[in-house]
Design a protein around this motif. Structure first.
Motif, PDB file in Angstrom:
ATOM      1  N   SER A   4       0.581  -1.389  -0.105  1.00  0.00           N
ATOM      2  CA  SER A   4       0.282  -0.598   0.203  1.00  0.00           C
ATOM      3  C   SER A   4       0.721   1.319   0.276  1.00  0.00           C
ATOM      4  O   SER A   4       0.184   2.167  -0.888  1.00  0.00           O
ATOM      5  N   LEU A   5       1.878   1.379   0.506  1.00  0.00           N
ATOM      6  CA  LEU A   5       2.521   2.250   0.783  1.00  0.00           C
ATOM      7  C   LEU A   5       3.658   2.890  -0.322  1.00  0.00           C
ATOM      8  O   LEU A   5       4.018   3.394  -0.805  1.00  0.00           O
ATOM      9  N   LEU A   6       4.106   1.414  -1.463  1.00  0.00           N
ATOM     10  CA  LEU A   6       4.584   1.475  -2.793  1.00  0.00           C
ATOM     11  C   LEU A   6       4.054   2.521  -3.503  1.00  0.00           C
ATOM     12  O   LEU A   6       3.879   3.155  -4.347  1.00  0.00           O
ATOM     13  N   VAL A   7       2.537   1.767  -3.806  1.00  0.00           N
ATOM     14  CA  VAL A   7       1.324   1.757  -4.771  1.00  0.00           C
ATOM     15  C   VAL A   7       0.966   3.068  -4.390  1.00  0.00           C
ATOM     16  O   VAL A   7       1.358   4.047  -4.898  1.00  0.00           O
ATOM     17  N   THR A   8       0.942   4.295  -3.069  1.00  0.00           N
ATOM     18  CA  THR A   8       0.864   4.903  -2.856  1.00  0.00           C
ATOM     19  C   THR A   8       1.461   5.754  -3.131  1.00  0.00           C
ATOM     20  O   THR A   8       1.395   7.093  -4.075  1.00  0.00           O
ATOM     21  N   CYS A   9       3.489   6.348  -3.366  1.00  0.00           N
ATOM     22  CA  CYS A   9       3.789   6.966  -3.364  1.00  0.00           C
ATOM     23  C   CYS A   9       3.848   6.656  -4.973  1.00  0.00           C
ATOM     24  O   CYS A   9       4.353   8.101  -5.745  1.00  0.00           O
ATOM     25  N   ARG A  10       4.563   5.794  -5.520  1.00  0.00           N
ATOM     26  CA  ARG A  10       3.833   5.518  -7.101  1.00  0.00           C
ATOM     27  C   ARG A  10       2.747   6.278  -7.961  1.00  0.00           C
ATOM     28  O   ARG A  10       2.408   7.285  -8.355  1.00  0.00           O
TER      29      ARG A  10
END
Length: 60
Positions: A4-10
């Motif tokens: 979730s953190l990675l997707v939000t960053c992207r």
């Protein structure tokens, strides 16, 4: 949670590695009352232009 953190960053156009390195260094000294500054959207507006870096980030 990490995904979730990675997707939000992207979605915010943020390099996840740059964000995590910066936030992990800031979290201990950042005021708890302003923790929302460390969310991806607010971080991008406040810190993305001059993120904290790690000594491990070296190009050879």
């Amino acid at each position: 949670m990490l995904q979730s953190l990675l997707v939000t960053c992207r979605l915010q156009g943020i390099n996840p590695y740059t964000y995590l390195v910066d936030v992990l260094q800031r979290v201990g000294q950042h005021p708890a009352s302003q923790v929302e500054d460390l969310t991806q959207r607010a971080w991008k507006a406040k810190f993305a232009d001059n993120p904290l870096t790690s000594d491990l980030m070296q190009t050879y």
